[in-house]
Scaffold this motif. Structure first.
Motif, PDB file in Angstrom:
ATOM      1  N   THR A 192       0.828  -1.223   0.000  1.00  0.00           N
ATOM      2  CA  THR A 192       0.000   0.000   0.000  1.00  0.00           C
ATOM      3  C   THR A 192       0.858   1.267   0.000  1.00  0.00           C
ATOM      4  OG1 THR A 192      -0.133   0.251   2.434  1.00  0.00           O
ATOM      5  CG2 THR A 192      -1.674  -1.294   1.380  1.00  0.00           C
ATOM      6  N   PHE A 193       2.159   1.118  -0.194  1.00  0.00           N
ATOM      7  CA  PHE A 193       3.055   2.290  -0.203  1.00  0.00           C
ATOM      8  C   PHE A 193       2.608   3.265  -1.292  1.00  0.00           C
ATOM      9  CE2 PHE A 193       6.816   4.665  -1.508  1.00  0.00           C
ATOM     10  CZ  PHE A 193       7.381   5.021  -0.296  1.00  0.00           C
ATOM     11  N   PRO A 194       2.622   4.572  -1.007  1.00  0.00           N
ATOM     12  CA  PRO A 194       2.167   5.566  -1.988  1.00  0.00           C
ATOM     13  C   PRO A 194       3.201   5.820  -3.093  1.00  0.00           C
ATOM     14  CG  PRO A 194       2.900   6.671   0.010  1.00  0.00           C
ATOM     15  CD  PRO A 194       2.943   5.192   0.303  1.00  0.00           C
ATOM     16  N   ASP A 195       3.197   4.970  -4.123  1.00  0.00           N
ATOM     17  CA  ASP A 195       4.167   5.125  -5.211  1.00  0.00           C
ATOM     18  C   ASP A 195       3.928   6.377  -6.046  1.00  0.00           C
ATOM     19  OD1 ASP A 195       5.788   2.701  -4.922  1.00  0.00           O
ATOM     20  OD2 ASP A 195       3.954   1.636  -5.401  1.00  0.00           O
ATOM     21  N   GLN A 196       2.667   6.813  -6.133  1.00  0.00           N
ATOM     22  CA  GLN A 196       2.326   8.018  -6.882  1.00  0.00           C
ATOM     23  C   GLN A 196       1.504   8.936  -5.986  1.00  0.00           C
ATOM     24  OE1 GLN A 196       0.416   6.034 -10.289  1.00  0.00           O
ATOM     25  NE2 GLN A 196       2.220   6.550 -11.514  1.00  0.00           N
ATOM     26  N   PRO A 197       2.159   9.555  -5.019  1.00  0.00           N
ATOM     27  CA  PRO A 197       1.417  10.330  -4.010  1.00  0.00           C
ATOM     28  C   PRO A 197       0.788  11.595  -4.577  1.00  0.00           C
ATOM     29  CG  PRO A 197       3.790  10.670  -3.783  1.00  0.00           C
ATOM     30  CD  PRO A 197       3.620   9.580  -4.798  1.00  0.00           C
ATOM     31  N   ARG A 198      -0.408  11.885  -4.097  1.00  0.00           N
ATOM     32  CA  ARG A 198      -1.042  13.163  -4.423  1.00  0.00           C
ATOM     33  C   ARG A 198      -0.590  14.240  -3.444  1.00  0.00           C
ATOM     34  NH1 ARG A 198      -7.369  11.569  -5.842  1.00  0.00           N
ATOM     35  NH2 ARG A 198      -6.897  10.139  -7.583  1.00  0.00           N
ATOM     36  N   ASP A 199      -0.476  13.841  -2.192  1.00  0.00           N
ATOM     37  CA  ASP A 199       0.049  14.716  -1.134  1.00  0.00           C
ATOM     38  C   ASP A 199       1.085  13.875  -0.396  1.00  0.00           C
ATOM     39  OD1 ASP A 199       0.510  15.888   1.411  1.00  0.00           O
ATOM     40  OD2 ASP A 199      -1.391  16.962   1.321  1.00  0.00           O
ATOM     41  N   LEU A 200       2.364  14.112  -0.657  1.00  0.00           N
ATOM     42  CA  LEU A 200       3.412  13.235  -0.163  1.00  0.00           C
ATOM     43  C   LEU A 200       3.367  13.089   1.356  1.00  0.00           C
ATOM     44  CD1 LEU A 200       5.883  11.490  -0.754  1.00  0.00           C
ATOM     45  CD2 LEU A 200       7.296  13.561  -0.610  1.00  0.00           C
ATOM     46  N   GLU A 201       3.285  14.188   2.080  1.00  0.00           N
ATOM     47  CA  GLU A 201       3.291  14.102   3.541  1.00  0.00           C
ATOM     48  C   GLU A 201       2.076  13.330   4.048  1.00  0.00           C
ATOM     49  OE1 GLU A 201       2.704  17.017   7.361  1.00  0.00           O
ATOM     50  OE2 GLU A 201       4.194  17.660   5.867  1.00  0.00           O
ATOM     51  N   ALA A 202       0.898  13.686   3.582  1.00  0.00           N
ATOM     52  CA  ALA A 202      -0.320  13.030   4.063  1.00  0.00           C
ATOM     53  C   ALA A 202      -0.329  11.549   3.710  1.00  0.00           C
ATOM     54  CB  ALA A 202      -1.550  13.719   3.472  1.00  0.00           C
ATOM     55  N   ASP A 203       0.111  11.218   2.508  1.00  0.00           N
ATOM     56  CA  ASP A 203       0.104   9.816   2.088  1.00  0.00           C
ATOM     57  C   ASP A 203       1.116   8.993   2.872  1.00  0.00           C
ATOM     58  OD1 ASP A 203      -1.848  10.504   0.306  1.00  0.00           O
ATOM     59  OD2 ASP A 203      -0.612  10.372  -1.488  1.00  0.00           O
ATOM     60  N   LEU A 204       2.286   9.570   3.148  1.00  0.00           N
ATOM     61  CA  LEU A 204       3.278   8.855   3.948  1.00  0.00           C
ATOM     62  C   LEU A 204       2.826   8.701   5.397  1.00  0.00           C
ATOM     63  CD1 LEU A 204       6.754  10.170   2.685  1.00  0.00           C
ATOM     64  CD2 LEU A 204       5.800   7.862   2.413  1.00  0.00           C
ATOM     65  N   VAL A 205       2.118   9.694   5.933  1.00  0.00           N
ATOM     66  CA  VAL A 205       1.587   9.580   7.291  1.00  0.00           C
ATOM     67  C   VAL A 205       0.605   8.413   7.375  1.00  0.00           C
ATOM     68  CG1 VAL A 205       0.075  10.671   9.002  1.00  0.00           C
ATOM     69  CG2 VAL A 205       1.949  11.981   7.984  1.00  0.00           C
ATOM     70  N   GLN A 206      -0.290   8.307   6.397  1.00  0.00           N
ATOM     71  CA  GLN A 206      -1.249   7.202   6.397  1.00  0.00           C
ATOM     72  C   GLN A 206      -0.528   5.858   6.272  1.00  0.00           C
ATOM     73  OE1 GLN A 206      -4.626   7.271   6.940  1.00  0.00           O
ATOM     74  NE2 GLN A 206      -4.199   9.405   7.465  1.00  0.00           N
ATOM     75  N   PHE A 207       0.507   5.805   5.454  1.00  0.00           N
ATOM     76  CA  PHE A 207       1.288   4.575   5.312  1.00  0.00           C
ATOM     77  C   PHE A 207       1.983   4.222   6.620  1.00  0.00           C
ATOM     78  CE2 PHE A 207       5.505   2.698   4.297  1.00  0.00           C
ATOM     79  CZ  PHE A 207       5.060   1.460   3.837  1.00  0.00           C
ATOM     80  N   ALA A 208       2.563   5.217   7.281  1.00  0.00           N
ATOM     81  CA  ALA A 208       3.240   4.978   8.557  1.00  0.00           C
ATOM     82  C   ALA A 208       2.255   4.478   9.614  1.00  0.00           C
ATOM     83  CB  ALA A 208       3.925   6.262   9.035  1.00  0.00           C
ATOM     84  N   MET A 209       1.043   5.010   9.599  1.00  0.00           N
ATOM     85  CA  MET A 209       0.026   4.542  10.539  1.00  0.00           C
ATOM     86  C   MET A 209      -0.324   3.080  10.274  1.00  0.00           C
ATOM     87  SD  MET A 209      -2.423   7.934  10.631  1.00  0.00           S
ATOM     88  CE  MET A 209      -3.722   7.147  11.570  1.00  0.00           C
ATOM     89  N   ARG A 210      -0.422   2.722   8.999  1.00  0.00           N
ATOM     90  CA  ARG A 210      -0.714   1.320   8.675  1.00  0.00           C
ATOM     91  C   ARG A 210       0.420   0.403   9.121  1.00  0.00           C
ATOM     92  NH1 ARG A 210      -2.773   3.921   4.061  1.00  0.00           N
ATOM     93  NH2 ARG A 210      -0.917   3.492   2.806  1.00  0.00           N
ATOM     94  N   LEU A 211       1.653   0.850   8.945  1.00  0.00           N
ATOM     95  CA  LEU A 211       2.788   0.047   9.402  1.00  0.00           C
ATOM     96  C   LEU A 211       2.691  -0.232  10.893  1.00  0.00           C
ATOM     97  CD1 LEU A 211       5.996   1.436   7.629  1.00  0.00           C
ATOM     98  CD2 LEU A 211       5.084  -0.880   7.460  1.00  0.00           C
ATOM     99  N   ASN A 212       2.406   0.793  11.667  1.00  0.00           N
ATOM    100  CA  ASN A 212       2.339   0.597  13.112  1.00  0.00           C
ATOM    101  C   ASN A 212       1.144  -0.263  13.510  1.00  0.00           C
ATOM    102  OD1 ASN A 212       4.579   1.715  14.439  1.00  0.00           O
ATOM    103  ND2 ASN A 212       3.850   3.780  14.054  1.00  0.00           N
ATOM    104  N   ARG A 213      -0.003  -0.005  12.931  1.00  0.00           N
ATOM    105  CA  ARG A 213      -1.193  -0.779  13.301  1.00  0.00           C
ATOM    106  C   ARG A 213      -1.062  -2.240  12.878  1.00  0.00           C
ATOM    107  NH1 ARG A 213      -4.944   3.719  11.095  1.00  0.00           N
ATOM    108  NH2 ARG A 213      -5.482   4.942  12.934  1.00  0.00           N
ATOM    109  N   ASN A 214      -0.589  -2.467  11.642  1.00  0.00           N
ATOM    110  CA  ASN A 214      -0.581  -3.819  11.086  1.00  0.00           C
ATOM    111  C   ASN A 214       0.631  -4.647  11.500  1.00  0.00           C
ATOM    112  OD1 ASN A 214      -2.828  -2.890   9.741  1.00  0.00           O
ATOM    113  ND2 ASN A 214      -1.844  -2.694   7.767  1.00  0.00           N
ATOM    114  N   CYS A 215       1.703  -3.985  11.884  1.00  0.00           N
ATOM    115  CA  CYS A 215       2.964  -4.714  12.074  1.00  0.00           C
ATOM    116  C   CYS A 215       3.575  -4.573  13.466  1.00  0.00           C
ATOM    117  CB  CYS A 215       3.987  -4.242  11.038  1.00  0.00           C
ATOM    118  SG  CYS A 215       3.363  -4.253   9.343  1.00  0.00           S
ATOM    119  N   MET A 216       3.305  -3.484  14.158  1.00  0.00           N
ATOM    120  CA  MET A 216       3.919  -3.273  15.469  1.00  0.00           C
ATOM    121  C   MET A 216       2.912  -3.411  16.611  1.00  0.00           C
ATOM    122  SD  MET A 216       7.113  -2.841  15.059  1.00  0.00           S
ATOM    123  CE  MET A 216       7.554  -2.219  16.676  1.00  0.00           C
ATOM    124  N   CYS A 217       1.721  -2.862  16.418  1.00  0.00           N
ATOM    125  CA  CYS A 217       0.747  -2.825  17.507  1.00  0.00           C
ATOM    126  C   CYS A 217      -0.223  -4.000  17.472  1.00  0.00           C
ATOM    127  CB  CYS A 217      -0.056  -1.525  17.440  1.00  0.00           C
ATOM    128  SG  CYS A 217       0.966  -0.043  17.574  1.00  0.00           S
TER     129      CYS A 217
END
Length: 227
Positions: free
Chosen positions: A88-113
């Motif tokens: 789900t990494f944002p390869d073609q981001p519309r808003d780089l910061e917002a898209d990376l934040v959402q990706f980082a949240m998924r990483l933590n929820r799905n993989c760490m927490c």
């Protein structure tokens, strides 16, 4: 029971055998995390799984073999979750910061927490010295592959002009470290972060990351000297 024996079972029996195997591994993970390897025993695990101690022995032989099976099972599930999230990494981001934040949240929820992340972290902390070769396999198959896959994605963003970086491998490791930084203490203590804490950690991580690797605006031409 061997793999050949399982293949010879009818579909209903196969499902029952698989369900029992998963129940034993999940119960063992709970007991090993709660009691440690030394404090755990087959009777505890059998009681938690709702099976006889002989059933546990039939599946895994002894406590040491069962522990190895637990680590391998959790590692496989955790790695599958990581790579599903990487997809789900944002390869073609519309808003780089917002898209990376959402990706980082998924990483933590799905993989760490999540449950597997908690189990694996606890087992590494308490039993890493007992089974260094087992956790070395986790390190190479888990974080090692995650870093490489994430680095490749950051390299593509840099090639497309979204980021500026000399070494995507370093950037990938730093991104993952930043994503976990604000949650590290809670996770070490076994506390599940709130949604607000996960969102705050992701935002802080991405903003810090982009200050280091975000594309910088082109310098404006020097002003003409005053007449």
């Amino acid at each position: 029971m061997t793999a050949a024996d399982i293949m010879g079972l009818d579909p209903t029996a196969q499902r029952g055998h698989l369900a029992k195997r998963i129940s034993i591994l999940d119960a063992a993970a709970n007991v090993f995390c709660r009691e440690g390897f030394s404090g755990a025993n087959i009777d505890m695990i059998a009681a938690e799984a709702g099976v006889s101690r002989q059933t546990v022995y039939n599946h895994h032989g002894d406590k040491a073999n069962l522990f190895v099976a637990v680590v391998r099972e959790i590692t496989e599930r955790a790695n599958a979750g990581v790579f599903a999230t990487l997809a789900t990494f944002p390869d073609q981001p519309r808003d780089l910061e917002a898209d990376l934040v959402q990706f980082a949240m998924r990483l933590n929820r799905n993989c760490m927490c999540n449950r597997d992340g908690k189990f694996l972290r606890k087992l590494i902390q308490t039993e890493g010295e007992r089974y260094p070769e087992l956790f070395e396999a986790w390190r190479s198959d888990g974080p090692g592959k995650t870093w490489a896959a994430l680095a490749a994605r950051f390299a593509r963003l840099a090639h497309a002009g979204y980021l500026e970086m000399d070494d995507p491998d370093v950037a990938a490791r730093q991104f993952l470290a930043l994503v976990n930084a604000d949650l590290h203490m809670s996770l070490m203590l076994g506390v599940t972060p709130t949604d607000e804490e996960v969102a705050s950690a992701a935002t802080n991580a991405v903003r810090t990351f982009l200050r280091a690797y975000g594309r910088r605006p082109q310098a404006t031409a020097a002003s003409s000297p005053a007449p």
